[in-house]
Motif scaffolding. Structure first.
Motif, PDB file in Angstrom:
ATOM      1  N   ILE A 160      32.311  52.414  45.576  1.00  0.00           N
ATOM      2  CA  ILE A 160      33.089  52.787  44.385  1.00  0.00           C
ATOM      3  C   ILE A 160      34.010  51.653  43.972  1.00  0.00           C
ATOM      4  N   LEU A 161      34.687  51.041  44.935  1.00  0.00           N
ATOM      5  CA  LEU A 161      35.611  49.942  44.618  1.00  0.00           C
ATOM      6  C   LEU A 161      34.857  48.733  44.086  1.00  0.00           C
ATOM      7  N   ILE A 162      33.699  48.441  44.657  1.00  0.00           N
ATOM      8  CA  ILE A 162      32.897  47.316  44.148  1.00  0.00           C
ATOM      9  C   ILE A 162      32.436  47.592  42.724  1.00  0.00           C
ATOM     10  N   GLU A 163      32.057  48.842  42.448  1.00  0.00           N
ATOM     11  CA  GLU A 163      31.613  49.216  41.096  1.00  0.00           C
ATOM     12  C   GLU A 163      32.708  48.965  40.064  1.00  0.00           C
ATOM     13  N   TYR A 164      33.957  49.190  40.457  1.00  0.00           N
ATOM     14  CA  TYR A 164      35.078  49.000  39.540  1.00  0.00           C
ATOM     15  C   TYR A 164      35.700  47.603  39.648  1.00  0.00           C
ATOM     16  N   GLY A 165      35.044  46.693  40.333  1.00  0.00           N
ATOM     17  CA  GLY A 165      35.474  45.300  40.354  1.00  0.00           C
ATOM     18  C   GLY A 165      36.579  44.960  41.323  1.00  0.00           C
ATOM     19  N   PHE A 166      36.775  45.773  42.378  1.00  0.00           N
ATOM     20  CA  PHE A 166      37.817  45.489  43.364  1.00  0.00           C
ATOM     21  C   PHE A 166      37.260  44.604  44.473  1.00  0.00           C
ATOM     22  N   ASP A 167      37.980  43.517  44.781  1.00  0.00           N
ATOM     23  CA  ASP A 167      37.604  42.656  45.885  1.00  0.00           C
ATOM     24  C   ASP A 167      38.034  43.286  47.200  1.00  0.00           C
ATOM     25  N   PRO A 168      37.479  42.791  48.325  1.00  0.00           N
ATOM     26  CA  PRO A 168      37.987  43.237  49.630  1.00  0.00           C
ATOM     27  C   PRO A 168      39.474  42.935  49.777  1.00  0.00           C
ATOM     28  N   VAL A 169      40.131  43.608  50.718  1.00  0.00           N
ATOM     29  CA  VAL A 169      41.584  43.500  50.867  1.00  0.00           C
ATOM     30  C   VAL A 169      42.081  42.068  51.033  1.00  0.00           C
ATOM     31  N   PRO A 170      41.450  41.197  51.866  1.00  0.00           N
ATOM     32  CA  PRO A 170      41.986  39.837  52.012  1.00  0.00           C
ATOM     33  C   PRO A 170      42.125  39.091  50.696  1.00  0.00           C
ATOM     34  N   LYS A 171      41.196  39.330  49.748  1.00  0.00           N
ATOM     35  CA  LYS A 171      41.275  38.669  48.448  1.00  0.00           C
ATOM     36  C   LYS A 171      42.199  39.416  47.496  1.00  0.00           C
ATOM     37  N   ARG A 172      42.298  40.748  47.707  1.00  0.00           N
ATOM     38  CA  ARG A 172      43.072  41.563  46.791  1.00  0.00           C
ATOM     39  C   ARG A 172      44.563  41.526  47.082  1.00  0.00           C
ATOM     40  N   SER A 173      44.931  41.227  48.312  1.00  0.00           N
ATOM     41  CA  SER A 173      46.327  41.347  48.714  1.00  0.00           C
ATOM     42  C   SER A 173      47.115  40.056  48.582  1.00  0.00           C
ATOM     43  N   LYS A 174      46.543  39.024  47.981  1.00  0.00           N
ATOM     44  CA  LYS A 174      47.281  37.781  47.794  1.00  0.00           C
ATOM     45  C   LYS A 174      48.375  37.987  46.753  1.00  0.00           C
ATOM     46  N   ASP A 175      49.616  37.698  47.152  1.00  0.00           N
ATOM     47  CA  ASP A 175      50.755  37.886  46.255  1.00  0.00           C
ATOM     48  C   ASP A 175      50.864  36.699  45.308  1.00  0.00           C
ATOM     49  N   THR A 176      51.121  36.954  44.042  1.00  0.00           N
ATOM     50  CA  THR A 176      51.253  35.902  43.045  1.00  0.00           C
ATOM     51  C   THR A 176      52.706  35.789  42.599  1.00  0.00           C
ATOM     52  N   TRP A 177      53.013  34.698  41.904  1.00  0.00           N
ATOM     53  CA  TRP A 177      54.357  34.518  41.383  1.00  0.00           C
ATOM     54  C   TRP A 177      54.689  35.582  40.338  1.00  0.00           C
ATOM     55  N   GLY A 178      53.673  35.960  39.565  1.00  0.00           N
ATOM     56  CA  GLY A 178      53.875  37.037  38.597  1.00  0.00           C
ATOM     57  C   GLY A 178      54.228  38.352  39.279  1.00  0.00           C
ATOM     58  N   ASP A 179      53.579  38.627  40.431  1.00  0.00           N
ATOM     59  CA  ASP A 179      53.909  39.837  41.185  1.00  0.00           C
ATOM     60  C   ASP A 179      55.354  39.791  41.669  1.00  0.00           C
TER      61      ASP A 179
END
Length: 367
Positions: A160-179
């Protein structure tokens, strides 16, 4: 001899009545029926092939509303087993489940117990969990089980997450300056310098103006201006307006600054020790990481300073003071819905225009 339509109808009825008992006529009717039936079969075969091709172009499951299911059941149920060769929008077993659900959950036979969450609701819940928390597949599965949803597996959550374009947690959890900025938005400040050439009795001189801007309210505060901004001067001017950092919020106050040498280590330590302000320095040559301060420098130059040849320090102070007062009170801000910072609705009174600095800046208001 001419015969009108009524007479023709009477003759046709009499002819049919006469021929009804004729075996020859019955055979003709049977032949015509077979011809018509075979033509319908060919039409249905064509429509089935065309429908199959169209379904293959969609590439994913077709979502059907409740009203559409009722219509399909209305016209498909009378076909019974014949429907197996016709249905393509869903499997025949799925169609049977639709029928059973419609027959089993009517007003005369309401469902007993807690309403069951639909598959689509669970899918949206999984997406919400992944978006808001950066959880992995196993953690989301655990949360579903806590809610009594046990028919989903880890692979189902993953698909389901792949279908909606979600990466695995290691790629998804990178904090950005905007965050980071979004997380501290309510108590975030930025500071920087901008310059202006001033004509004095000794010729043109470049003056440095130190300012602070509140990211949430967009209010700007001028800390001071000088020809020689030393580290000690910066610390003293910052302390002079440190009251601007006072807040009732419990979150830490964050101040963003660039790597200018005029901001010293002592500057960071003094604000932290005396006013509980955490100073964050952005990387070298990264003005896009301090966008609010950089944006305001562009605004004050474009809308005000570029229109003047400044004659003396007093002239510079007057121009900047007038513009900051205009900016903080009546100038509309796109980030605030194109309204001033302290905007109040006023739909009564005559419309007037107030001009400042010789008409360089102006605004309209009601009397």
């Amino acid at each position: 001899m001419n015969i009108n339509r009524l007479e023709k109808g009477i003759l046709l009825i009499e002819s049919l009545t006469f021929a009804k008992n004729c075996s020859c006529f019955s055979e003709i009717i049977n032949i015509l029926g077979k011809l018509v039936y075979s033509d319908i079969i060919r039409q249905i075969d064509y429509l089935k092939v065309e429908n199959t091709i169209l379904r293959s172009k969609l590439g994913r499951r077709v979502k059907i509303s409740k009203n559409e299911k009722r219509r399909l059941i209305k016209y498909g149920k009378p076909l019974k087993n014949t429907l197996k060769e016709l249905i393509s929008i869903a499997s025949y077993s799925t169609f049977r489940k639709w029928v059973q659900a419609l027959e089993g959950f009517t007003e005369s036979n309401p469902p007993v117990g807690r309403p069951r969450i639909t598959t689509e609701e669970i899918r949206q819940l999984i997406i919400q969990m992944a978006s808001n928390n950066n959880w992995g597949y196993t953690r989301i599965l655990g949360e579903l089980k806590k809610l009594g949803i046990k028919r989903f597996s880890r692979n189902t959550v993953r698909n389901i997450l792949i279908e909606y374009g979600f990466d695995p947690v290691p790629k998804r959890s990178k904090d950005t300056w905007g965050d980071f900025i979004h997380r501290h938005f309510e108590t975030l400040w930025a500071c920087d310098f901008f310059t202006k050439k001033v004509w004095t009795l000794l010729g043109p001189k470049t003056f440095f103006i130190l300012f602070f801007i509140n990211i949430q309210t967009r209010k700007v505060f001028i800390a001071g201006m000088t020809q020689n901004p030393t580290q000690e001067w910066v610390i003293n001017q910052s302390k002079a307006i440190a009251h601007i950092f006072e807040t009732d919020k419990e979150s830490d106050i964050i101040l963003i600054r660039d790597g200018d040498k005029k901001f010293s280590k002592e500057f960071n330590e003094s604000l932290l020790k005396e006013y509980d302000v955490n100073v964050h320095q952005i990387p070298f040559r990264s003005p896009n990481m301090n966008p609010y301060a950089e944006g305001w420098v562009g605004t004050v130059k474009r809308e005000c300073l570029n229109h003047f040849i400044v004659l003396g320090v007093s002239h510079l102070k007057h121009i900047i003071t007038e513009f900051v007062n205009y900016y903080n009170t009546v100038r509309p801000h796109s980030s605030l819905g194109n309204r001033p910072i302290d905007y109040q609705d006023n739909n009564d009174g005559d419309i007037l225009c107030d001009s400042r600095l010789g008409g360089v800046i102006s605004h309209y208001h009601r009397e």
